[in-house]
Design a protein around this motif. Structure first.
Motif: not given
Length: 412
Positions: A310, A312, A343-344, A374, A376, A378-379, A410
């Motif tokens: 989360s 970054g 978005g976690t 870290k 990836n 965001h996928l 997610k």
């Protein structure tokens, strides 16, 4: 305050879950008896008790193939027919490979029963059962018939194994147990993708052999809470698969009625202890998320630490207890709590993801996995899982030496 329909629906759900747990407990008892090399007469007696007392089957004929003919192993209810008549009538169903209703069959003898249940191994008929005076509710009919077939199948395989032990290599027995274990385990693996307005789930399960010891689950508890679990059962084979099945039924039953995760884990530990007497254990990570409070509560019971990504940054979720099934009373039990931002990404996995025979030069351990998360995180879960498996196969070039399970969520 809940209305009557909601209470009724909840009671019905709990009743169905506890019914499934009872079924799986019965399967586990039969398997434990098989593992103790219990005699044929006792196994047949256990079958009769399950059918008579639990399922209210009023009439049974259970025949097994031996050297080209059939012997009647179990019979109760109604007028007992000659074996030759039973065999002759059932030859009219020799091409039937699945459970069939026979109450309207042309054959007079078959018409006196409700269902014909064949047991096959590959293309060879091993046994068959006729059941009558059987009147379950319509919504439970298929479940009960499949359960009867599974119990009979387990016992037939056990009897075949006794025969093959004397006549053939022991590997044949192992293969039959694996086939049954695969059937049981295939019933346990939930859908591997899920998405709603609050969460998206993606999963990968790769057994190292035909049957693995890993388990995962995702349970939507109510409109604003969900729970997930990932676990690794010690051992392989039919007994491990049935222990896993019993564990799943218990998890579903108790998570539906217990608010606190610590109570759920304590109950699961007692169930595993009672079923295995300390001979097997389970590592697990279990978590519960509340969408309104955005609070995540979790317990890690001796399992690989789940990774939360989360903003970054990553956090490993290690707080919990020892593996379950080892101590009658858990020596300590701590519950973790964490606030979850939109978005976690949450990555759960079993040790098979980390255990590989390395063929490349790239290093692979928990720190390397955290760095991958870290980079990836965001996928979407399915995209993340695919990229991770590609990374292991093509970059790490690792050959798996254990079951690999990956459960990624997610939270929006």
């Amino acid at each position: 305050m809940q209305n009557i329909d909601e209470i009724s629906a909840e009671d019905e759900l709990i009743r169905l879950l506890l019914k499934r747990q009872t079924e799986l407990n019965a399967l586990l008892e039969v398997t434990q008896a098989i593992n103790k090399d219990t005699g044929t007469a006792t196994l047949i007696q256990m079958l009769q008790v399950i059918l008579k007392s639990y399922l209210q089957v009023g009439k049974l004929r259970f025949l097994i193939e031996r050297e080209g003919s059939y012997i009647l192993l179990s019979k109760y209810g109604g007028i007992i027919e000659p074996i030759s008549s039973l065999h002759k009538s059932c030859l009219k169903l020799d091409k039937v490979k699945t459970i069939a209703a026979v109450a309207d069959h042309d054959d007079l003898l078959l018409r006196s029963y409700d269902y014909f249940i064949p047991i096959y191994h590959k293309k060879k008929a091993l046994a068959f059962a006729l059941i009558g005076d059987f009147n379950p509710s319509a919504e439970l009919l298929n479940n009960d018939l499949n359960f009867i077939q599974t119990v009979v199948n387990v016992i037939v395989v056990a009897l075949e194994n006794k025969k093959l032990f004397r006549e053939r290599l022991q590997s044949e027995r192992f293969q039959r147990e694996m086939e049954l274990a695969v059937e049981v385990q295939n019933m346990l693996i939930p859908l591997k993708t899920y998405k709603d307005k609050s969460v998206e789930v993606g999963a990968r399960y790769i057994p190292h052999q035909n049957i693995g010891g890993d388990y995962f689950d995702f349970i939507r508890l109510n409109a604003h809470e969900f729970l997930w679990c990932i676990a690794d059962v010690s051992g392989k084979g039919i007994s491990a698969a049935l222990l896993m099945a019993n564990f799943q039924a218990s998890l579903h039953a108790w998570s539906a009625v217990e608010e606190d995760l610590t109570s759920v884990v304590e109950r699961l530990n007692k169930i595993v202890i009672n079923n295995t007497k300390g001979e097997r254990f389970i590592t697990l990570f279990i978590a519960k998320y509340n969408e309104k409070s955005r609070k995540l509560n979790y317990i890690n019971a001796g399992h690989n630490a789940t990774i939360l990504f989360s903003g970054g940054e990553t956090t490993t979720l290690k707080l919990g207890t020892t593996m379950i099934g080892v101590f009658e009373e858990l020596p300590f039990l701590n519950q973790g709590e964490i606030d979850v931002e939109p978005g976690t990404l949450i990555v759960n996995y079993t040790d098979g993801l980390m255990d590989h025979e390395h063929q490349g030069t790239k290093h692979w351990d928990e720190d390397a996995l955290i760095e991958f998360v870290k980079t990836n995180g965001h996928l979407a879960p399915e995209d993340f899982n695919q990229l991770l498996m590609n990374h292991i196969n093509l970059v790490i070039k690792g050959k798996p030496i254990d079951d690999v399970t990956l459960l990624t969520l997610k939270i929006f």
